[in-house]
Design a protein around this motif. Structure first.
Motif, PDB file in Angstrom:
ATOM      1  N   PHE A 183       0.832  -1.210   0.000  1.00 50.53           N
ATOM      2  CA  PHE A 183       0.000   0.000   0.000  1.00 50.53           C
ATOM      3  C   PHE A 183       0.863   1.256   0.000  1.00 50.53           C
ATOM      4  CE2 PHE A 183      -3.410  -2.833   1.122  1.00 50.53           C
ATOM      5  CZ  PHE A 183      -4.470  -2.261   0.456  1.00 50.53           C
ATOM      6  N   SER A 186       0.529   5.686   0.179  1.00 51.22           N
ATOM      7  CA  SER A 186      -0.302   6.852   0.462  1.00 51.22           C
ATOM      8  C   SER A 186       0.411   8.053  -0.126  1.00 51.22           C
ATOM      9  CB  SER A 186      -0.477   7.039   1.965  1.00 51.22           C
ATOM     10  OG  SER A 186      -1.095   8.289   2.233  1.00 51.22           O
ATOM     11  N   ASN A 189      -6.351  -0.526  -8.009  1.00 48.67           N
ATOM     12  CA  ASN A 189      -6.443  -0.380  -6.558  1.00 48.67           C
ATOM     13  C   ASN A 189      -7.120  -1.621  -6.000  1.00 48.67           C
ATOM     14  OD1 ASN A 189      -6.304   0.753  -3.972  1.00 48.67           O
ATOM     15  ND2 ASN A 189      -6.910   2.779  -4.694  1.00 48.67           N
ATOM     16  N   PHE A 217      -4.596   4.164   7.541  1.00 50.26           N
ATOM     17  CA  PHE A 217      -4.865   4.966   6.338  1.00 50.26           C
ATOM     18  C   PHE A 217      -5.284   4.091   5.160  1.00 50.26           C
ATOM     19  CE2 PHE A 217      -0.414   3.791   5.958  1.00 50.26           C
ATOM     20  CZ  PHE A 217      -0.280   3.493   4.607  1.00 50.26           C
ATOM     21  N   ILE A 218      -4.931   2.787   5.176  1.00 52.15           N
ATOM     22  CA  ILE A 218      -5.284   1.926   4.038  1.00 52.15           C
ATOM     23  C   ILE A 218      -6.760   1.544   4.052  1.00 52.15           C
ATOM     24  CG2 ILE A 218      -2.934   1.008   3.924  1.00 52.15           C
ATOM     25  CD1 ILE A 218      -3.977  -1.643   4.990  1.00 52.15           C
ATOM     26  N   HIS A 243      -9.593   4.770   0.676  1.00 51.29           N
ATOM     27  CA  HIS A 243      -8.757   5.144  -0.468  1.00 51.29           C
ATOM     28  C   HIS A 243      -8.553   6.657  -0.554  1.00 51.29           C
ATOM     29  CE1 HIS A 243     -10.307   1.125  -2.046  1.00 51.29           C
ATOM     30  NE2 HIS A 243      -9.026   0.976  -1.827  1.00 51.29           N
ATOM     31  N   PRO A 273       0.865   9.699   6.934  1.00 54.95           N
ATOM     32  CA  PRO A 273      -0.503   9.206   7.151  1.00 54.95           C
ATOM     33  C   PRO A 273      -0.635   8.208   8.295  1.00 54.95           C
ATOM     34  CG  PRO A 273       0.470   8.215   5.201  1.00 54.95           C
ATOM     35  CD  PRO A 273       1.409   9.304   5.642  1.00 54.95           C
ATOM     36  N   TRP A 332      -5.254  12.786   0.433  1.00 57.69           N
ATOM     37  CA  TRP A 332      -4.416  11.619   0.700  1.00 57.69           C
ATOM     38  C   TRP A 332      -5.040  10.473  -0.066  1.00 57.69           C
ATOM     39  CZ3 TRP A 332      -0.558  12.424   4.595  1.00 57.69           C
ATOM     40  CH2 TRP A 332      -0.688  13.632   5.300  1.00 57.69           C
ATOM     41  N   TYR A 333      -4.340   9.984  -1.060  1.00 59.71           N
ATOM     42  CA  TYR A 333      -4.871   8.873  -1.852  1.00 59.71           C
ATOM     43  C   TYR A 333      -4.090   7.609  -1.499  1.00 59.71           C
ATOM     44  CZ  TYR A 333      -6.263   6.033  -5.819  1.00 59.71           C
ATOM     45  OH  TYR A 333      -6.732   5.008  -6.602  1.00 59.71           O
ATOM     46  N   SER A 334      -4.829   6.583  -1.026  1.00 60.11           N
ATOM     47  CA  SER A 334      -4.228   5.298  -0.675  1.00 60.11           C
ATOM     48  C   SER A 334      -4.497   4.319  -1.805  1.00 60.11           C
ATOM     49  CB  SER A 334      -4.855   4.697   0.597  1.00 60.11           C
ATOM     50  OG  SER A 334      -4.990   5.647   1.618  1.00 60.11           O
TER      51      SER A 334
END
Ligand SMILES: [Cu+2]
Length: 265
Positions: free
Chosen positions: A64, A66, A149, A166-167, A170, A183, A215-217
């Motif tokens: 993963f 972030s 994803n 954070f995972i 998304h 994150p 914040w894109y996971s």
């Protein structure tokens, strides 16, 4: 292109930011390296991994990432809108079953802005500047388009799930704060869980027309293959930031033609 490579244990992660002539920004992450292996008695099988060689298997796992995106679309104050595509039911107004529309939802607070990818709805997120009008009278905007994803397989209450919370979403959105950089918090290997994004967003601050951080996971789902052994071929994942109402037309039309690198004779 702006690139860097990061070695973490048995893997190499290449981060490649592509800046395109049409205004698109793409992050491409390249994963390669050597698989982690565990012992497996010869002749036995396991549901938790893939046999690779006599006595060895590669466990299923996920990677993963972030990405902290300190956005500033046409000015400091932005908001995030989730856009889903929805087919209309068939009927007198949709006789051949081909009509579909987009539905917009403003994500106004940190709790509302914890979202998941949904390819069944073609979901993307627009980062708009509600204070600037574009050529068709709408807010100027870029959109965050998810690429490959996956959802996490670790339990949210387990040690990995708590430390890397954070995972579990998304997308997260926070108002800009200079000390909010990581994150999973500043000490991801040394806290009982909950640091970073879950802690900050508990305040449910406004993210509507504010100085925003997205914040894109995103995760690479790795059910190991014999072909990944002994050194893995590169696997690519990433996402795009694409102008969506930022320009009045195709901004790449006046790009000069490419010059041939070799002479013709
Ligand atoms: Cu892997």
């Amino acid at each position: 292109m702006i690139s860097s490579i990061c070695t973490v244990g048995n893997y190499e992660y290449g981060f490649f930011w592509h800046l395109y002539n049409d205004g698109t920004i793409e992050l491409e992450v390249k994963l390669t390296g050597c698989l982690t292996t565990n012992a497996l008695p010869v002749g036995e099988d396991t549901p938790y991994g893939q046999a690779l060689a006599p006595g060895l298997y590669g466990p299923h796992h996920q990677h993963f990432f972030s990405v902290r995106l300190d956005m500033e679309v046409d000015g400091p104050q932005n908001r995030v809108v989730e856009v889903d595509s929805v087919p209309e039911p068939m009927g007198p107004d949709n006789p051949i079953g081909s009509y579909w529309k987009t539905e917009r939802t403003v994500l106004a607070t940190e709790q509302q802005a914890q979202r998941q990818v949904d390819p069944t709805k073609g979901r993307f997120w627009k980062i708009e500047n509600p204070n600037v009008e574009n050529s068709v009278g709408e807010p100027t905007a870029y959109k965050l388009m998810p690429g490959e994803n996956v959802f996490p397989m670790v339990h949210p209450d387990g040690i990995w799930g708590r430390r890397g919370a954070f995972i579990q979403k998304h997308l997260w959105v926070t108002p800009y704060a200079p000390d909010e950089k990581f994150p999973a918090g500043d000490y991801p290997n040394q806290h009982p869980g909950g640091a970073g994004l879950p802690e900050w967003t508990a305040a449910d601050r406004s993210v509507d027309n504010e100085d925003l951080v997205l914040w894109y996971s995103f995760g690479a789902h790795h059910v190991v293959r014999p072909e990944d052994w002994p050194v893995m071929p590169v696997h690519h994942i990433g996402f795009k930031l694409k102008p969506a109402g930022f320009f009045a037309g195709n901004p790449a039309l006046d790009v000069p033609p490419t010059q041939a690198k070799h002479c013709q004779h």
